[in-house]
Design an enzyme around this catalytic site. Sequence first.
Site, PDB file in Angstrom:
ATOM      1  N   GLU A 175       0.818  -1.205   0.000  1.00 43.73           N
ATOM      2  CA  GLU A 175       0.000   0.000   0.000  1.00 43.73           C
ATOM      3  C   GLU A 175       0.866   1.276   0.000  1.00 43.73           C
ATOM      4  O   GLU A 175       1.835   1.374   0.762  1.00 43.73           O
ATOM      5  CB  GLU A 175      -0.925  -0.044   1.225  1.00 43.73           C
ATOM      6  CG  GLU A 175      -1.789   1.184   1.429  1.00 43.73           C
ATOM      7  CD  GLU A 175      -2.747   1.462   0.283  1.00 43.73           C
ATOM      8  OE1 GLU A 175      -3.317   0.503  -0.276  1.00 43.73           O
ATOM      9  OE2 GLU A 175      -2.927   2.646  -0.071  1.00 43.73           O
TER      10      GLU A 175
ATOM     11  N   THR B  50      -6.459   2.979  -4.739  1.00 43.29           N
ATOM     12  CA  THR B  50      -6.240   1.532  -4.708  1.00 43.29           C
ATOM     13  C   THR B  50      -7.126   0.823  -5.737  1.00 43.29           C
ATOM     14  O   THR B  50      -6.684  -0.094  -6.432  1.00 43.29           O
ATOM     15  CB  THR B  50      -6.572   0.940  -3.329  1.00 43.29           C
ATOM     16  OG1 THR B  50      -5.831   1.623  -2.337  1.00 43.29           O
ATOM     17  CG2 THR B  50      -6.229  -0.537  -3.270  1.00 43.29           C
TER      18      THR B  50
ATOM     19  N   HIS C 280      -0.628   3.373   5.046  1.00 42.92           N
ATOM     20  CA  HIS C 280      -1.608   4.220   4.359  1.00 42.92           C
ATOM     21  C   HIS C 280      -1.725   5.524   5.135  1.00 42.92           C
ATOM     22  O   HIS C 280      -1.673   5.520   6.359  1.00 42.92           O
ATOM     23  CB  HIS C 280      -2.961   3.499   4.319  1.00 42.92           C
ATOM     24  CG  HIS C 280      -3.992   4.195   3.475  1.00 42.92           C
ATOM     25  ND1 HIS C 280      -4.528   5.412   3.816  1.00 42.92           N
ATOM     26  CD2 HIS C 280      -4.574   3.830   2.300  1.00 42.92           C
ATOM     27  CE1 HIS C 280      -5.392   5.780   2.881  1.00 42.92           C
ATOM     28  NE2 HIS C 280      -5.441   4.839   1.954  1.00 42.92           N
TER      29      HIS C 280
ATOM     30  N   HIS D 233       0.027   3.218  -5.565  1.00 41.66           N
ATOM     31  CA  HIS D 233       0.069   4.653  -5.892  1.00 41.66           C
ATOM     32  C   HIS D 233       0.965   5.379  -4.890  1.00 41.66           C
ATOM     33  O   HIS D 233       1.448   4.772  -3.937  1.00 41.66           O
ATOM     34  CB  HIS D 233      -1.336   5.260  -5.869  1.00 41.66           C
ATOM     35  CG  HIS D 233      -2.099   4.941  -4.619  1.00 41.66           C
ATOM     36  ND1 HIS D 233      -1.796   5.494  -3.400  1.00 41.66           N
ATOM     37  CD2 HIS D 233      -3.116   4.074  -4.387  1.00 41.66           C
ATOM     38  CE1 HIS D 233      -2.606   5.014  -2.480  1.00 41.66           C
ATOM     39  NE2 HIS D 233      -3.420   4.128  -3.044  1.00 41.66           N
TER      40      HIS D 233
HETATM   41  C1  GP9 Z   1      -8.865   0.401   1.798  1.00 48.33           C
HETATM   42  C2  GP9 Z   1      -7.591   0.559   1.074  1.00 48.33           C
HETATM   43  C3  GP9 Z   1      -7.228   2.007   0.884  1.00 48.33           C
HETATM   44  O1  GP9 Z   1      -9.417  -0.850   1.774  1.00 48.33           O
HETATM   45  O2  GP9 Z   1      -7.521  -0.177  -0.056  1.00 48.33           O
HETATM   46  O3  GP9 Z   1      -7.636   2.541  -0.291  1.00 48.33           O
HETATM   47  P1  GP9 Z   1      -7.023   3.900  -0.853  1.00 48.33           P
HETATM   48  O4  GP9 Z   1      -7.425   5.009   0.086  1.00 48.33           O
HETATM   49  O5  GP9 Z   1      -5.531   3.759  -0.897  1.00 48.33           O
HETATM   50  O6  GP9 Z   1      -7.605   4.025  -2.196  1.00 48.33           O
HETATM   51 MN    MN Z   2      -4.099   2.556  -1.799  1.00 47.22          MN
END
Ligand code: GP9
Ligand code: MN
Length: 675
Positions: free
Chosen positions: A253, A299, A417, A477
Amino acid sequence: MRNFISSKMGFFTIAAVLIWIKSYYIYLVEFNLDIQSFFQHVLLLINPISSTLVFLGIALFAKGRRIGGYMIIIYSFMSLLLYSNVVFYRFNSDFITLPVLTQTSNFGSLGSSILDLVYWTDIFYLGDIILLIILFKASKQIWSSSRMKMRQPIIIIASGLLLFSINLGLAEMDRPQLLKRTFDRNYIVKYLGAYNFTIYDIIQNVKSSSERVLADSNDITEVKDYLDSKYAEPNDELFGVAEGKNVIKIHLESFQSFLIDYELHGEEVTPFLNKLINDNEEDYTYYKNFFHQTEQGKTADAELIMDNSVYGLPQGAAFVTKSTNTYQALPAILNQQQDYTSAILHGDGKSFWNRDEMYKQFGVDYFFDEAFYNMSDEQVIGYGLKDKPFFKESMPLLESLDPDKPFYAHLMSLTHHHPYLIDEEDATIEPAETGDGSVDRYFQTARYLDESLEQFVNDLKEAGLYDDSLIVIYSDHYGISDNHNRAMAEITGEEITPYKNAELQRVPFMIKIPGVDGKGIVDDYAGQVDVVPTILHLLGIRADDYIQFGTDLFSEDHNEMVAFRNGDFFTPEVSMIRGTFYDEKTGEELEPNEELEAIQKEVQNELEMSDKVLQGDLLRFHVPNEKWSPVEPSDYFYDENQIKVKEALNEKWLGRPTVEPLEDTLPSDFETEDN
Ligand code: GP9
Ligand code: MN
């Protein structure tokens, strides 16, 4: 003068001037609109006026004192729209669009993130509204209770509209075909303002829903012809080398490539990943010039791109707005061609990003969401399950998949994240010291992810699932938006220009093919669209049956042009960032010429083709081969109580750490060890 201020027209004028100043202030202070000339600055200054006249002008049709009430309501809505964009922009460096608003179910989980983005000083953004209310209270007694002459509001609204056309005309002088061609929302706000952008966005969305109705099978032929012309033939030596092998795709992530080999306080931030990449014995091929291509879908865009080899939408997330489309995604292809089982594992709620709907269209057999993990307080942080327990508890789930079939498993981490929260006991590296909390903690959660990955790789080895599997590790990303340029300049030791920021959109992509020596670090340019054809070819499935925009990374004909969703691009030689061309070797600006503009056109064309596929739902017209049968979403269930998942239950599951006692979820005729 006093008389004017306390008159209805005076009230209107004050409201208009206030919202004008407020908008202009917010443009300058909150948004990074990249103003490049005095002319652009003038446009920025005047662009709020037209919509202000039109919107506030509407209130003037009201009778008597009601004008004040309506005006304050409209004013507050305009302020709210601005402020929501401010908060959204602080993390996303982007503006809210209609499709994003329909993703509000995601906002719940964003709780801690949003709090981080609201500053106490924002209270000043309420000041003007309070001022207006006071003024209204003070002057309404002397307002006449009759209606204004119709002529006045009509003239005001008409001048607003006239001003808008002048504004648009001037904007088009600076940037031809602004509304027709551009994919970049920053431009539209810069030239036409935040309110006009919202109107533009609404019109765009209505247009896009009508596109599906108008599409027919000829449209897919046009796309297919285009893709055939750029198909990259598989590499003979590698085609089919991994046929029938498990595919394990690991999502890091928000992980940007600058973290690789980065040292903080004299320590490597991600020693394990660094080892996989740098140590030849590990047999990885690492693409150091690999870019993410995501937009507002974050994501979800990465998932869409990396399972379908199409681009995300210019606005919103296809996962939300196109979840009833037909897809021919990697899980379904692998299942239909080689009888693979597919599973996605993620420690968040299943409806986040509308995943539980979209995965059905992709033909994903199992979706192990938070209901399959122990979500007790000490295991959860930020968005959901911490990465270490996530990977740990994923092992029995992987092992529960049908042993007679190969699997495609996609594991998505979460702890790294924004806002990069980490419990003290999980932090094994000191934060950075830029004074920008998100940037400083970014290294700590990256370290935690690195350790989680190491733990998972060891567990895979122990379970005999590592050596003989195709392992793909990638990131979705950026994690640090250009809202943090000051801190990032400290981290990278360079000023973060738009070009530098684009360079920072590199994310890791690494692949280990069983039985094939890794190539170590390679410098080919590539993007997320290239992953599906690469995997298909390694498994011995030709990608040209399908509608896929990327090209096989291992093919001699791999196309190194990397298109960003906003029309910018990178190639190994040249790039275009926010409309300016650069020499990719020296980073110097280049004057536009035919050759550069030709690449720009090619990128536009590619993105438009991809948009057609999604907007027109064109895959419903495409039959890839005789073997193909369209995915039937109603065949898939992701509830614990439903058939597909129950098929996966075996003895191993009985010891799994889920919340409900297993017996409660079993149908009466299901055979357990006890009966
Ligand atoms: C949540 C995770 C975050 O399930 O995939 O998503 P994002 O904010 O990075 O799009
Ligand atoms: Mn993400």
